[in-house]
Design a protein around this motif. Structure first.
Motif, mmCIF file in Angstrom:
data_model
loop_
_atom_site.group_PDB
_atom_site.id
_atom_site.type_symbol
_atom_site.label_atom_id
_atom_site.label_comp_id
_atom_site.label_asym_id
_atom_site.label_seq_id
_atom_site.Cartn_x
_atom_site.Cartn_y
_atom_site.Cartn_z
ATOM 1 N N THR A 42 0.840 -1.190 0.000
ATOM 2 C CA THR A 42 0.000 0.000 0.000
ATOM 3 C C THR A 42 0.878 1.244 0.000
ATOM 4 O O THR A 42 1.806 1.356 0.812
ATOM 5 C CB THR A 42 -0.908 0.025 1.248
ATOM 6 N N VAL A 43 0.586 2.184 -0.879
ATOM 7 C CA VAL A 43 1.301 3.459 -0.938
ATOM 8 C C VAL A 43 0.353 4.530 -0.424
ATOM 9 O O VAL A 43 -0.769 4.669 -0.916
ATOM 10 C CB VAL A 43 1.744 3.795 -2.380
ATOM 11 N N THR A 44 0.813 5.288 0.582
ATOM 12 C CA THR A 44 -0.004 6.339 1.178
ATOM 13 C C THR A 44 0.731 7.669 1.080
ATOM 14 O O THR A 44 1.904 7.755 1.459
ATOM 15 C CB THR A 44 -0.296 6.023 2.663
ATOM 16 N N ALA A 45 0.043 8.685 0.590
ATOM 17 C CA ALA A 45 0.610 10.027 0.559
ATOM 18 C C ALA A 45 0.299 10.695 1.900
ATOM 19 O O ALA A 45 -0.852 10.697 2.334
ATOM 20 C CB ALA A 45 -0.001 10.832 -0.590
ATOM 21 N N PRO A 46 1.326 11.221 2.584
ATOM 22 C CA PRO A 46 1.054 11.855 3.871
ATOM 23 C C PRO A 46 0.207 13.104 3.699
ATOM 24 O O PRO A 46 0.308 13.803 2.683
ATOM 25 C CB PRO A 46 2.447 12.193 4.401
ATOM 26 N N ARG A 47 -0.643 13.352 4.695
ATOM 27 C CA ARG A 47 -1.466 14.566 4.653
ATOM 28 C C ARG A 47 -0.604 15.762 5.017
ATOM 29 O O ARG A 47 0.226 15.696 5.906
ATOM 30 C CB ARG A 47 -2.620 14.459 5.649
ATOM 31 N N ARG A 48 -0.833 16.837 4.319
ATOM 32 C CA ARG A 48 -0.126 18.074 4.641
ATOM 33 C C ARG A 48 -0.816 18.742 5.814
ATOM 34 O O ARG A 48 -2.047 18.784 5.868
ATOM 35 C CB ARG A 48 -0.133 19.011 3.440
ATOM 36 N N PRO A 49 -0.045 19.281 6.735
ATOM 37 C CA PRO A 49 -0.670 19.928 7.896
ATOM 38 C C PRO A 49 -1.430 21.189 7.480
ATOM 39 O O PRO A 49 -1.042 21.877 6.537
ATOM 40 C CB PRO A 49 0.506 20.270 8.802
ATOM 41 N N ARG A 50 -2.521 21.459 8.179
ATOM 42 C CA ARG A 50 -3.297 22.682 7.979
ATOM 43 C C ARG A 50 -3.056 23.562 9.197
ATOM 44 O O ARG A 50 -3.379 23.174 10.310
ATOM 45 C CB ARG A 50 -4.798 22.372 7.855
ATOM 46 N N TYR A 51 -2.449 24.703 8.985
ATOM 47 C CA TYR A 51 -2.092 25.588 10.084
ATOM 48 C C TYR A 51 -3.166 26.647 10.300
ATOM 49 O O TYR A 51 -3.782 27.123 9.353
ATOM 50 C CB TYR A 51 -0.760 26.276 9.800
ATOM 51 N N GLN A 52 -3.366 27.005 11.556
ATOM 52 C CA GLN A 52 -4.243 28.107 11.931
ATOM 53 C C GLN A 52 -3.351 29.218 12.475
ATOM 54 O O GLN A 52 -2.440 28.963 13.282
ATOM 55 C CB GLN A 52 -5.245 27.669 13.003
ATOM 56 N N LEU A 53 -3.603 30.450 12.059
ATOM 57 C CA LEU A 53 -2.783 31.574 12.478
ATOM 58 C C LEU A 53 -2.714 31.675 14.002
ATOM 59 O O LEU A 53 -1.648 31.874 14.577
ATOM 60 C CB LEU A 53 -3.321 32.878 11.876
ATOM 61 N N GLU A 54 -3.844 31.521 14.669
ATOM 62 C CA GLU A 54 -3.866 31.638 16.121
ATOM 63 C C GLU A 54 -2.963 30.606 16.794
ATOM 64 O O GLU A 54 -2.261 30.902 17.756
ATOM 65 C CB GLU A 54 -5.304 31.494 16.657
ATOM 66 N N ALA A 55 -2.952 29.386 16.260
ATOM 67 C CA ALA A 55 -2.126 28.324 16.830
ATOM 68 C C ALA A 55 -0.640 28.630 16.624
ATOM 69 O O ALA A 55 0.174 28.410 17.528
ATOM 70 C CB ALA A 55 -2.485 26.984 16.214
ATOM 71 N N LEU A 56 -0.286 29.142 15.451
ATOM 72 C CA LEU A 56 1.107 29.487 15.189
ATOM 73 C C LEU A 56 1.567 30.634 16.080
ATOM 74 O O LEU A 56 2.673 30.610 16.625
ATOM 75 C CB LEU A 56 1.299 29.844 13.717
ATOM 76 N N LEU A 57 0.717 31.634 16.232
ATOM 77 C CA LEU A 57 1.072 32.768 17.097
ATOM 78 C C LEU A 57 1.194 32.342 18.552
ATOM 79 O O LEU A 57 2.039 32.856 19.288
ATOM 80 C CB LEU A 57 0.041 33.891 16.952
ATOM 81 N N ALA A 58 0.373 31.392 18.987
ATOM 82 C CA ALA A 58 0.424 30.914 20.367
ATOM 83 C C ALA A 58 1.747 30.203 20.656
ATOM 84 O O ALA A 58 2.203 30.190 21.805
ATOM 85 C CB ALA A 58 -0.746 29.979 20.641
ATOM 86 N N GLU A 59 2.384 29.642 19.649
ATOM 87 C CA GLU A 59 3.666 28.948 19.820
ATOM 88 C C GLU A 59 4.854 29.898 19.784
ATOM 89 O O GLU A 59 5.980 29.510 20.085
ATOM 90 C CB GLU A 59 3.844 27.894 18.727
ATOM 91 N N MET A 60 4.616 31.161 19.423
ATOM 92 C CA MET A 60 5.690 32.132 19.315
ATOM 93 C C MET A 60 6.205 32.508 20.699
ATOM 94 O O MET A 60 5.409 32.814 21.592
ATOM 95 C CB MET A 60 5.165 33.376 18.584
ATOM 96 N N PRO A 61 7.529 32.482 20.912
ATOM 97 C CA PRO A 61 8.067 32.855 22.227
ATOM 98 C C PRO A 61 7.673 34.284 22.607
ATOM 99 O O PRO A 61 7.715 35.192 21.771
ATOM 100 C CB PRO A 61 9.583 32.736 22.035
ATOM 101 N N VAL A 62 7.290 34.485 23.845
ATOM 102 C CA VAL A 62 6.807 35.795 24.303
ATOM 103 C C VAL A 62 7.898 36.853 24.280
ATOM 104 O O VAL A 62 7.600 38.049 24.202
ATOM 105 C CB VAL A 62 6.183 35.695 25.716
#
Length: 81
Positions: A42-62
């Protein structure tokens, strides 16, 4: 779908159908997952991540500086607010 193996040097190769490539947004150099169980492969193509702006900003160092105009900027791509 019945495919034919071809020889490339010392290896047998299998051609990936263009419909699978297009459906999964693949290109030369893309990685896929190959699973083998007995006589089934079986060959499976990995799913590409879907990013949300709020989640990315929450990971930003303060301690990083913040541009105050950032909050008022319109999305520049396919990101969702």
């Amino acid at each position: 779908m019945l495919l034919t193996l071809t020889r490339t040097g010392d290896a047998l190769t299998l051609t990936v159908p263009e419909s699978f490539v297009a459906q999964n947004g693949l290109q030369e150099g893309s990685q896929v997952e190959l699973s083998v169980t007995g006589t089934q492969m079986t060959v499976t193509a990995p799913r590409r991540p879907r990013y949300q702006l709020e989640a990315l900003l929450a990971e930003m160092p303060v301690e990083l500086p913040i541009d105050e105009a950032w909050e008022g900027m319109a999305p520049a791509g396919k990101e969702k607010r």
